[in-house]
Design a protein around this motif. Structure first.
Motif, mmCIF file in Angstrom:
data_model
loop_
_atom_site.group_PDB
_atom_site.id
_atom_site.type_symbol
_atom_site.label_atom_id
_atom_site.label_comp_id
_atom_site.label_asym_id
_atom_site.label_seq_id
_atom_site.Cartn_x
_atom_site.Cartn_y
_atom_site.Cartn_z
ATOM 1 N N LEU A 8 1.056 4.473 12.580
ATOM 2 C CA LEU A 8 1.794 4.074 11.385
ATOM 3 C C LEU A 8 0.990 3.034 10.629
ATOM 4 O O LEU A 8 0.456 2.082 11.216
ATOM 5 N N LEU A 9 0.907 3.207 9.308
ATOM 6 C CA LEU A 9 0.293 2.226 8.436
ATOM 7 C C LEU A 9 1.265 1.907 7.308
ATOM 8 O O LEU A 9 1.655 2.801 6.544
ATOM 9 N N VAL A 10 1.681 0.653 7.227
ATOM 10 C CA VAL A 10 2.555 0.187 6.151
ATOM 11 C C VAL A 10 1.763 -0.803 5.301
ATOM 12 O O VAL A 10 1.185 -1.750 5.835
ATOM 13 N N VAL A 11 1.734 -0.570 3.998
ATOM 14 C CA VAL A 11 1.083 -1.493 3.060
ATOM 15 C C VAL A 11 2.171 -2.009 2.122
ATOM 16 O O VAL A 11 2.661 -1.270 1.261
ATOM 17 N N ALA A 12 2.570 -3.258 2.314
ATOM 18 C CA ALA A 12 3.657 -3.874 1.555
ATOM 19 C C ALA A 12 3.058 -4.917 0.614
ATOM 20 O O ALA A 12 2.424 -5.876 1.074
ATOM 21 N N ILE A 13 3.262 -4.734 -0.683
ATOM 22 C CA ILE A 13 2.542 -5.521 -1.686
ATOM 23 C C ILE A 13 3.528 -6.277 -2.564
ATOM 24 O O ILE A 13 4.358 -5.665 -3.255
ATOM 25 N N ASP A 14 3.442 -7.581 -2.524
ATOM 26 C CA ASP A 14 4.276 -8.412 -3.390
ATOM 27 C C ASP A 14 3.742 -8.371 -4.823
ATOM 28 O O ASP A 14 2.541 -8.209 -5.050
ATOM 29 N N ARG A 15 4.644 -8.519 -5.775
ATOM 30 C CA ARG A 15 4.337 -8.545 -7.216
ATOM 31 C C ARG A 15 3.764 -7.215 -7.705
ATOM 32 O O ARG A 15 2.877 -7.188 -8.561
ATOM 33 N N LEU A 16 4.329 -6.123 -7.181
ATOM 34 C CA LEU A 16 3.880 -4.788 -7.575
ATOM 35 C C LEU A 16 5.055 -4.005 -8.161
ATOM 36 O O LEU A 16 5.810 -3.371 -7.425
ATOM 37 N N PRO A 17 5.243 -4.019 -9.480
ATOM 38 C CA PRO A 17 6.316 -3.238 -10.084
ATOM 39 C C PRO A 17 5.938 -1.768 -10.177
ATOM 40 O O PRO A 17 4.761 -1.411 -10.199
ATOM 41 N N ALA A 18 6.952 -0.915 -10.266
ATOM 42 C CA ALA A 18 6.699 0.524 -10.319
ATOM 43 C C ALA A 18 6.166 0.973 -11.674
ATOM 44 O O ALA A 18 5.317 1.866 -11.751
ATOM 45 N N TRP A 19 6.635 0.373 -12.758
ATOM 46 C CA TRP A 19 6.416 0.943 -14.091
ATOM 47 C C TRP A 19 4.955 1.025 -14.502
ATOM 48 O O TRP A 19 4.592 1.845 -15.350
ATOM 49 N N ILE A 20 4.089 0.230 -13.879
ATOM 50 C CA ILE A 20 2.689 0.175 -14.309
ATOM 51 C C ILE A 20 1.772 0.983 -13.391
ATOM 52 O O ILE A 20 0.544 0.879 -13.492
#
Length: 395
Positions: A8-20
């Motif tokens: 399993l690889l999870v990449v969790a990124i703060d300050r990442l909105p979907a719209w861009i």
């Protein structure tokens, strides 16, 4: 000999909105690796944070994963704790992201590259479950200048200098070229992020691997006045996040799920896919996670009928047809004070046309739910039956 656990690889990124992001429509941003992952996996089109506390969202997402090795650039993660969440993970490697005065000369020395290199090293050392927690997008925009130049036309004004993350309220007097330049710089960070993700996936190899790339919290880029990480009402710019889940067996590749999904739902889904954890029986709070793993079998789950998001800047109720927002208090961006704001979904993707004055019945219904949140009655806000108009909007 015990069986090897699923990777399993999870990449969790703060300050990442979907719209861009390209999988969510921003085709002008160069992220070929993320786009390819979307082609291999299931894209959650309406993944919504329930808070603007990134550490709380991270805890909701990965707190229940067994034997996960966390690589983070934020040392505060070690001290993260909530009364209702799993304590901070014990197996953590920190590669701290620091503010920068200027862009880095080479991509390899950026905060994101150093973090992902440490994650790749963990892969090389045989770690089966790796969680990458990146906070750098809110700390330093240090991509090399040629990354930014790739987004600049010859007649564009120069982008803002330095590597500091901007933080201000944009008004009618703010130069539009400044906002465009800021978005170009942020897009350069995303291209850098994409390159780092590509290197990590290369290190992981071609064997069966469940991959989750997910945002923890958005950032203001001028769509609603705020630029940077300062307090703002819970527009989609802040709480509508990307989530792309690639199944190790390749099921449901290149599919898109339009139902409402929370971080707790996604966590339950990943645990069932990777650990075979059965859904929890017995009484549950309405905001607790519900596994959507059956999406990979028969596409039967429908998602939620609403998501309640509570932030420092206000509260939002999101349904299939609406986003209703109650700002917490007047600010420079909300003066003079305004009441509930209402945006039609999915038509008003960027939430730029407030139709509250044209939909009094829906506003009244959402006002009752928002008042329940203000009174601390979360069960009522999450469970009061919705009218068809409030749930589905107007066809």
């Amino acid at each position: 000999m015990p069986p090897i656990p699923p990777r399993l690889l999870v990449v969790a990124i703060d300050r990442l909105p979907a719209w861009i992001l390209p999988p969510y429509g921003a085709t002008w941003v160069a992220m070929p690796t993320l786009t390819a992952l979307a082609g291999r996996g299931l894209v959650f089109e309406r993944f919504l944070a329930t808070t603007d506390d990134a550490q709380a969202t991270f805890g909701d997402l990965v707190g229940g994963l067994a034997a996960a090795h966390v690589v983070t650039d934020d040392p505060r993660l070690m001290a993260a704790s909530r009364p209702d969440a799993t304590p901070a993970p014990a197996d953590v490697h920190v590669v701290e992201a620091l503010p920068r005065a200027a862009a880095e000369a080479e991509p390899e020395t950026t905060s994101l590259a150093r973090l992902f290199a440490a994650a790749a090293d963990a892969v090389a050392r045989g770690r089966q479950r790796i969680v990458v927690h990146a906070a750098a997008l809110g700390i330093a925009w240090d991509a090399p200048e040629d990354f930014v130049a790739a987004y600049q036309d010859s007649d564009d004004p120069p982008p803002p200098p330095g590597a500091a993350v901007p933080d201000f309220v944009a008004t009618a007097d703010t130069d539009p070229d400044l906002l465009v330049g800021i978005r170009h710089v942020f897009a350069a960070q995303l291209t850098l992020l994409d390159r780092c993700l590509a290197a990590l996936l290369d290190a992981a190899g071609d064997g069966p691997l469940t991959v989750l790339v997910v945002g923890l919290r958005g950032i203001g880029l001028g769509l609603h006045g705020r630029v940077g990480g300062g307090e703002m009402p819970p527009y989609g710019e802040l709480s509508h996040l990307p989530a792309i889940l690639v199944d190790a067996e390749g099921r449901m590749a290149a599919q898109r799920f339009g139902g409402l999904v929370t971080p707790a739902d996604l966590a339950a889904t990943v645990r069932e896919l990777v650990e075979g954890a059965a859904p929890v029986d017995g009484p549950r709070e309405p905001w607790q996670g519900v596994s959507l793993a059956k999406l990979f079998d028969d596409w039967s789950p429908a998602g939620r009928d609403r998501v309640v998001t509570t932030t420092r800047g206000g509260t939002a109720i999101v349904t299939r047809g609406w986003r209703a927002i109650a700002p917490a208090a007047p600010t420079a961006e909300t003066t003079p004070p305004r009441g509930i704001r209402l945006y039609a979904k999915p038509d008003d993707f960027f939430e730029l046309c407030d139709v509250a004055d044209r939909c009094p019945h829906e506003v009244e219904e959402f006002a009752s739910l928002l008042a329940a949140v203000a009174a601390g009655d979360l069960p009522r806000a999450w469970t009061t039956p919705l009218s068809p108009a409030a749930e589905q909007g107007h066809a």
